[in-house]
Design a protein around this motif. Structure first.
Motif, PDB file in Angstrom:
ATOM      1  N   PRO A   1       0.801  -1.224   0.000  1.00  0.00           N
ATOM      2  CA  PRO A   1       0.000   0.000   0.000  1.00  0.00           C
ATOM      3  C   PRO A   1       0.832   1.271   0.000  1.00  0.00           C
ATOM      4  N   GLN A   2       1.913   1.308   0.771  1.00  0.00           N
ATOM      5  CA  GLN A   2       2.707   2.523   0.819  1.00  0.00           C
ATOM      6  C   GLN A   2       3.410   2.796  -0.514  1.00  0.00           C
ATOM      7  N   PHE A   3       3.704   1.703  -1.263  1.00  0.00           N
ATOM      8  CA  PHE A   3       4.310   1.868  -2.574  1.00  0.00           C
ATOM      9  C   PHE A   3       3.286   2.409  -3.562  1.00  0.00           C
ATOM     10  N   GLU A   4       2.041   1.904  -3.469  1.00  0.00           N
ATOM     11  CA  GLU A   4       0.979   2.404  -4.333  1.00  0.00           C
ATOM     12  C   GLU A   4       0.681   3.871  -4.026  1.00  0.00           C
ATOM     13  N   GLU A   5       0.726   4.224  -2.736  1.00  0.00           N
ATOM     14  CA  GLU A   5       0.486   5.610  -2.347  1.00  0.00           C
ATOM     15  C   GLU A   5       1.554   6.530  -2.930  1.00  0.00           C
ATOM     16  N   ALA A   6       2.807   6.072  -2.905  1.00  0.00           N
ATOM     17  CA  ALA A   6       3.885   6.880  -3.476  1.00  0.00           C
ATOM     18  C   ALA A   6       3.685   7.076  -4.975  1.00  0.00           C
ATOM     19  N   GLN A   7       3.203   6.023  -5.656  1.00  0.00           N
ATOM     20  CA  GLN A   7       2.935   6.141  -7.087  1.00  0.00           C
ATOM     21  C   GLN A   7       1.805   7.129  -7.352  1.00  0.00           C
TER      22      GLN A   7
ATOM     23  N   GLU B   1       0.965   9.673  -5.472  1.00  0.00           N
ATOM     24  CA  GLU B   1       1.374  11.026  -5.122  1.00  0.00           C
ATOM     25  C   GLU B   1       2.408  11.599  -6.100  1.00  0.00           C
ATOM     26  N   ALA B   2       3.123  10.739  -6.812  1.00  0.00           N
ATOM     27  CA  ALA B   2       4.216  11.200  -7.670  1.00  0.00           C
ATOM     28  C   ALA B   2       3.783  12.234  -8.711  1.00  0.00           C
ATOM     29  N   PRO B   3       2.639  12.072  -9.432  1.00  0.00           N
ATOM     30  CA  PRO B   3       2.263  13.085 -10.418  1.00  0.00           C
ATOM     31  C   PRO B   3       2.045  14.478  -9.823  1.00  0.00           C
ATOM     32  N   LEU B   4       1.602  14.553  -8.552  1.00  0.00           N
ATOM     33  CA  LEU B   4       1.378  15.854  -7.921  1.00  0.00           C
ATOM     34  C   LEU B   4       2.669  16.656  -7.840  1.00  0.00           C
ATOM     35  N   ALA B   5       3.779  15.977  -7.623  1.00  0.00           N
ATOM     36  CA  ALA B   5       5.057  16.664  -7.467  1.00  0.00           C
ATOM     37  C   ALA B   5       5.540  17.280  -8.772  1.00  0.00           C
ATOM     38  N   LEU B   6       4.986  16.858  -9.908  1.00  0.00           N
ATOM     39  CA  LEU B   6       5.424  17.375 -11.209  1.00  0.00           C
ATOM     40  C   LEU B   6       4.774  18.703 -11.582  1.00  0.00           C
ATOM     41  N   VAL B   7       3.678  19.047 -10.892  1.00  0.00           N
ATOM     42  CA  VAL B   7       2.951  20.279 -11.222  1.00  0.00           C
ATOM     43  C   VAL B   7       3.320  21.360 -10.223  1.00  0.00           C
TER      44      VAL B   7
END
Length: 327
Positions: free
Chosen positions: A279-285, A287-293
């Motif tokens: 689950p924590q790996f899926e959560e990181a995936q 959240e990753a697009p948010l960091a690009l904007v």
């Protein structure tokens, strides 16, 4: 006379087999049995020993390979209430894996469990690991054979597939554990021979005090007893391979590297099996697009305000407004 004797031996073997406890086979095992039997009969047809491969008329239920599910807190709670596993193949969270390893750190089989959890060996590969294929100086083990069990008979066999023969790099902790295990094994051998008893030279890494090999089924039973005693959510011994895969994925290893680690025959098998991640790996995936904007802080934003007025709604008298059906 020779054929008659063969027939009598076959009947005796069948009678003996039927006297043993029955083991219900699942869909996956049924497919493997059918494929093996079909191949043998097909060879017999080519050699003109029989006229037809009768397995072609056998229809089995459709088999879908089960995908691993992680023991999340919600699944844990449901399991404690109902006692039912949410899936056939379950994988521990890192916290549960750590709890198990801490609890069995003094157990004789701890080095083997540690090896399976972090390096993904199959049960037969672990109990059948040869000393000659273990290089603790380089920190590698070469998987070249395994012990296979049918009922209570055990024999040596090659790995499950061609890709199953592989060299695995050991992590530092597993390497240290195997060093300590080697010292323990040497001492047990010296003590055994000091009492004028013959130490069995099986040439295996993991053995009993007298040097004899572990039965693969004993390993599974010992593992299940430990899991039940610790009150951990149930997983099969084979599921430790899935723990190794999901931990490696969460640590950032590429799927191709995990395929090599596990000795899978194809990349697609590995990728299709491990779509269920921690689950924590899926959560990181997620959240990753948010960091690009790039975004401004709330205090820096120039917010465009729209008047919150209710728009006019056309009435039935407005004949020039097309209806939904007309549109």
């Amino acid at each position: 006379m020779h054929l008659r004797q063969g027939w009598e031996n076959t009947k005796a073997a069948l009678k003996e087999a039927r006297s043993q406890p029955r083991h219900a086979t699942g869909p996956g095992t049924q497919v493997k049995i059918l494929n093996t039997l079909s191949g043998a009969l097909e060879d017999a047809v080519k050699e003109k020993l029989i006229s037809e491969n009768w397995t072609k008329h056998v229809v089995l239920p459709k088999y879908v390979r089960p995908k691993p599910l992680v023991w999340t807190p919600a699944r844990m709670e449901a399991w404690r209430e109902s006692g039912e596993k949410p899936g056939k193949v379950m994988v521990w969270m890192p916290e549960q894996t750590g709890e198990f390893l801490d609890a069995v750190a003094e157990h004789r089989l701890y080095p083997m469990f540690h090896l399976m959890i972090f390096r993904g060996l199959r049960r037969g590969e672990a109990v059948g690991l040869p000393l000659a294929e273990t290089d603790l100086t380089l920190g590698t083990v070469h998987i070249s054979e395994q012990l296979v069990a049918s009922s209570y008979d055990v024999w040596e066999d090659t790995p499950k597939s061609e890709s199953g023969e592989r060299t695995i790099k050991l992590d530092s902790e597993t390497r240290s554990l195997l060093d300590l295990w080697r010292e323990r094994q040497d001492k047990e051998r010296a003590d055994w021979e000091a009492n004028t008893k013959a130490w069995k030279r099986t040439g295996l890494v993991f053995t009993w005090e007298d040097g004899s090999a572990y039965h693969p089924e004993y390993l599974s039973q010992a593992f299940m007893r430990l899991v039940k005693k610790l009150g951990l959510p149930p997983v099969r011994l084979h599921d430790l391979r899935h723990c190794a895969a999901t931990l490696s994925l969460a640590a950032g290893l590429h799927m191709k590297a995990i395929q090599t680690l596990l000795g899978h025959s194809s990349y697609s098998l590995t990728a299709d099996t491990y779509t269920s991640l921690l689950p924590q790996f899926e959560e990181a995936q997620a959240e990753a697009p948010l960091a690009l904007v790039p975004r401004k802080s709330p205090a820096q934003r120039d917010v465009v305000q729209e008047p919150e007025t209710k728009p006019d709604v056309p009435t039935e008298d407005d004949g020039d407004v097309p209806t939904e059906d007309a549109a």
